[in-house]
Design an enzyme around this catalytic site. Structure first.
Site, PDB file in Angstrom:
ATOM      1  N   GLU A  55      -3.116   4.062  -4.610  1.00  0.00           N
ATOM      2  CA  GLU A  55      -2.797   3.261  -5.787  1.00  0.00           C
ATOM      3  C   GLU A  55      -3.984   3.290  -6.748  1.00  0.00           C
ATOM      4  O   GLU A  55      -4.862   2.420  -6.696  1.00  0.00           O
ATOM      5  CB  GLU A  55      -2.461   1.819  -5.394  1.00  0.00           C
ATOM      6  CG  GLU A  55      -1.189   1.688  -4.580  1.00  0.00           C
ATOM      7  CD  GLU A  55      -0.768   0.238  -4.372  1.00  0.00           C
ATOM      8  OE1 GLU A  55      -1.472  -0.663  -4.889  1.00  0.00           O
ATOM      9  OE2 GLU A  55       0.249   0.016  -3.701  1.00  0.00           O
ATOM     10  N   SER A 108      -0.830 -10.044   1.105  1.00  0.00           N
ATOM     11  CA  SER A 108      -1.053  -9.344  -0.159  1.00  0.00           C
ATOM     12  C   SER A 108      -2.383  -9.739  -0.792  1.00  0.00           C
ATOM     13  O   SER A 108      -2.722 -10.921  -0.872  1.00  0.00           O
ATOM     14  CB  SER A 108       0.078  -9.653  -1.140  1.00  0.00           C
ATOM     15  OG  SER A 108      -0.219  -9.140  -2.428  1.00  0.00           O
ATOM     16  N   GLN A 138       5.543 -13.014  -3.654  1.00  0.00           N
ATOM     17  CA  GLN A 138       5.375 -11.810  -2.855  1.00  0.00           C
ATOM     18  C   GLN A 138       6.517 -11.652  -1.857  1.00  0.00           C
ATOM     19  O   GLN A 138       6.983 -10.537  -1.595  1.00  0.00           O
ATOM     20  CB  GLN A 138       4.039 -11.840  -2.105  1.00  0.00           C
ATOM     21  CG  GLN A 138       3.712 -10.561  -1.350  1.00  0.00           C
ATOM     22  CD  GLN A 138       3.538  -9.362  -2.278  1.00  0.00           C
ATOM     23  OE1 GLN A 138       3.015  -9.502  -3.383  1.00  0.00           O
ATOM     24  NE2 GLN A 138       3.969  -8.196  -1.833  1.00  0.00           N
ATOM     25  N   TRP A 164      -4.194   2.412  -9.654  1.00  0.00           N
ATOM     26  CA  TRP A 164      -4.104   1.319 -10.621  1.00  0.00           C
ATOM     27  C   TRP A 164      -4.559  -0.030 -10.060  1.00  0.00           C
ATOM     28  O   TRP A 164      -4.748  -0.982 -10.802  1.00  0.00           O
ATOM     29  CB  TRP A 164      -2.663   1.172 -11.096  1.00  0.00           C
ATOM     30  CG  TRP A 164      -1.711   0.820  -9.968  1.00  0.00           C
ATOM     31  CD1 TRP A 164      -1.473  -0.416  -9.427  1.00  0.00           C
ATOM     32  CD2 TRP A 164      -0.886   1.732  -9.229  1.00  0.00           C
ATOM     33  NE1 TRP A 164      -0.561  -0.344  -8.404  1.00  0.00           N
ATOM     34  CE2 TRP A 164      -0.183   0.976  -8.263  1.00  0.00           C
ATOM     35  CE3 TRP A 164      -0.671   3.120  -9.296  1.00  0.00           C
ATOM     36  CZ2 TRP A 164       0.719   1.545  -7.377  1.00  0.00           C
ATOM     37  CZ3 TRP A 164       0.238   3.685  -8.403  1.00  0.00           C
ATOM     38  CH2 TRP A 164       0.912   2.915  -7.466  1.00  0.00           C
ATOM     39  N   HIS A 165      -4.712  -0.125  -8.740  1.00  0.00           N
ATOM     40  CA  HIS A 165      -4.967  -1.417  -8.094  1.00  0.00           C
ATOM     41  C   HIS A 165      -6.470  -1.679  -7.999  1.00  0.00           C
ATOM     42  O   HIS A 165      -7.177  -1.066  -7.195  1.00  0.00           O
ATOM     43  CB  HIS A 165      -4.329  -1.435  -6.698  1.00  0.00           C
ATOM     44  CG  HIS A 165      -4.456  -2.750  -5.991  1.00  0.00           C
ATOM     45  ND1 HIS A 165      -3.384  -3.583  -5.762  1.00  0.00           N
ATOM     46  CD2 HIS A 165      -5.527  -3.370  -5.450  1.00  0.00           C
ATOM     47  CE1 HIS A 165      -3.794  -4.658  -5.106  1.00  0.00           C
ATOM     48  NE2 HIS A 165      -5.104  -4.553  -4.905  1.00  0.00           N
ATOM     49  N   ASP A 173      -3.532  -5.152 -11.148  1.00  0.00           N
ATOM     50  CA  ASP A 173      -2.981  -3.826 -11.397  1.00  0.00           C
ATOM     51  C   ASP A 173      -3.175  -3.501 -12.872  1.00  0.00           C
ATOM     52  O   ASP A 173      -2.912  -4.343 -13.735  1.00  0.00           O
ATOM     53  CB  ASP A 173      -1.499  -3.784 -11.035  1.00  0.00           C
ATOM     54  CG  ASP A 173      -1.263  -3.913  -9.539  1.00  0.00           C
ATOM     55  OD1 ASP A 173      -2.189  -3.597  -8.767  1.00  0.00           O
ATOM     56  OD2 ASP A 173      -0.157  -4.337  -9.156  1.00  0.00           O
ATOM     57  N   ALA A 191       3.373  -5.288   0.355  1.00  0.00           N
ATOM     58  CA  ALA A 191       2.808  -6.140   1.397  1.00  0.00           C
ATOM     59  C   ALA A 191       3.769  -7.241   1.804  1.00  0.00           C
ATOM     60  O   ALA A 191       4.492  -7.810   0.969  1.00  0.00           O
ATOM     61  CB  ALA A 191       1.504  -6.761   0.903  1.00  0.00           C
ATOM     62  N   HIS A 240      -2.926  -9.635  -3.856  1.00  0.00           N
ATOM     63  CA  HIS A 240      -2.616 -10.337  -5.097  1.00  0.00           C
ATOM     64  C   HIS A 240      -2.643 -11.852  -4.899  1.00  0.00           C
ATOM     65  O   HIS A 240      -2.955 -12.598  -5.828  1.00  0.00           O
ATOM     66  CB  HIS A 240      -1.262  -9.894  -5.630  1.00  0.00           C
ATOM     67  CG  HIS A 240      -1.277  -8.526  -6.235  1.00  0.00           C
ATOM     68  ND1 HIS A 240      -1.721  -8.276  -7.520  1.00  0.00           N
ATOM     69  CD2 HIS A 240      -0.925  -7.314  -5.726  1.00  0.00           C
ATOM     70  CE1 HIS A 240      -1.634  -6.984  -7.781  1.00  0.00           C
ATOM     71  NE2 HIS A 240      -1.152  -6.377  -6.712  1.00  0.00           N
TER      72      HIS A 240
END
Length: 291
Positions: A259, A201, A175, A261-262, A210, A196, A203
């Site tokens: 977003e 983040s 990240q 897609w997230h 995603d 981020a 993630h």
């Protein structure tokens, strides 16, 4: 305003949302009443009558729940906010360090970061289509989230929707590299709208993925919402424990641009409530604004 909405059952769910099932203790009323004595010795008939009365009282007490039990049963399960704010500390940059990073309900954003060196446990690769075939750490999610993603993809496929996974887990180092590259290419102010800083983040939690489609050429763009895949996710993701983490029109709360897609895994109880109320994770747990 903090919302206390659900008790999340399961070991490991503690103050940053690792919920615990509540043990109900038995009432001591019967013992108290049975210990009561009188100064006079009752006759045999009185003994029989008193025993019958005591038996009736005990049966009544045993058959009817206490007021505390009635209250617990009538109330909806409450979910403590994702972390006890009183116990969370700030780092040298003024960011709150979450104290339960392993919680399925951890809230990580621009103001709330993961502890230094945190790596999520039980990372696995979900059995879903990716846009690339080779192994990469970003294929991974935490085991519970990965299973839920498999169920979501299977349901989408049954409806004729072809989802493709793009990016899940990212380490702190990964990240950091992505963020620095975005800053170098687009400047810090613009980069902060969609990228981020390392440690903040989602993630890195292993709970996010995603998602894209072939129609999008596997890219992550806001126009994904206009595709069949994006529309299906917006309507159905909550049924499998996921939310659209950064919804449209909420950037002042989440700190990030829209977003579609997230996906972020939080479990079906919370995802359903957030979807119904059209909230963000910050609003649900009372951590806002994040920007």
């Amino acid at each position: 305003m903090m919302k206390w909405k659900y008790i999340v059952l399961g070991v490991g769910l503690s103050v940053m949302l690792s919920g615990c099932s509540l043990d109900q203790s038995t009432s001591s009323d019967n013992e108290d009443k049975q210990s009561t004595s009188t100064e006079q010795t009752p006759s045999k008939d009185e003994d029989s009558a008193n025993e019958q009365k005591q038996s009736n009282e005990e049966q009544s007490e045993n058959s009817e729940p206490s007021k505390e039990q009635q209250k617990e049963e009538s109330e909806e399960p409450n979910v403590p906010a994702a972390g006890d704010k009183a116990e969370e500390k700030k780092d040298s940059d003024g960011l709150t360090v979450v104290n339960e990073p392993k919680s399925m309900h951890v809230v990580v954003n621009k103001q709330r970061k993961l502890p230094d060196g945190y790596t999520p446990p039980d990372l696995v690769v979900p059995d879903v289509p990716f846009y690339f075939t080779e192994f990469h750490p970003k294929k991974q999610m935490r085991k519970e989230a990965a299973k839920a993603l498999e169920e979501l993809f299977a349901a989408a496929s049954q409806d004729g929707i072809d989802l493709v996974a793009a990016s899940g887990y990212r380490s702190y180092e990964r990240q950091k590299s992505i963020y620095q590259q975005n800053v170098a290419e687009r400047g810090e102010k613009e980069a902060n709208q969609f990228s981020a800083k390392p440690g903040t983040s989602e993630h890195q939690t292993g709970l996010a993925m995603d998602v894209t489609s072939a129609q999008m050429a596997f890219k992550l763009k806001q126009s994904f919402r206009q595709t069949d895949e994006g529309a299906w996710l917006a309507k159905n993701a909550h049924e499998y424990g996921f939310i659209i983490r950064y919804p449209k029109g909420k950037s002042d709360i989440t700190g990030y641009s829209y977003e579609p897609w997230h996906l972020r895994y939080v479990g079906t109880d919370i995802s359903t409530e957030i979807h119904k109320q059209e909230e963000t994770l910050e609003e649900f747990f009372g951590f806002h604004p994040a920007s």
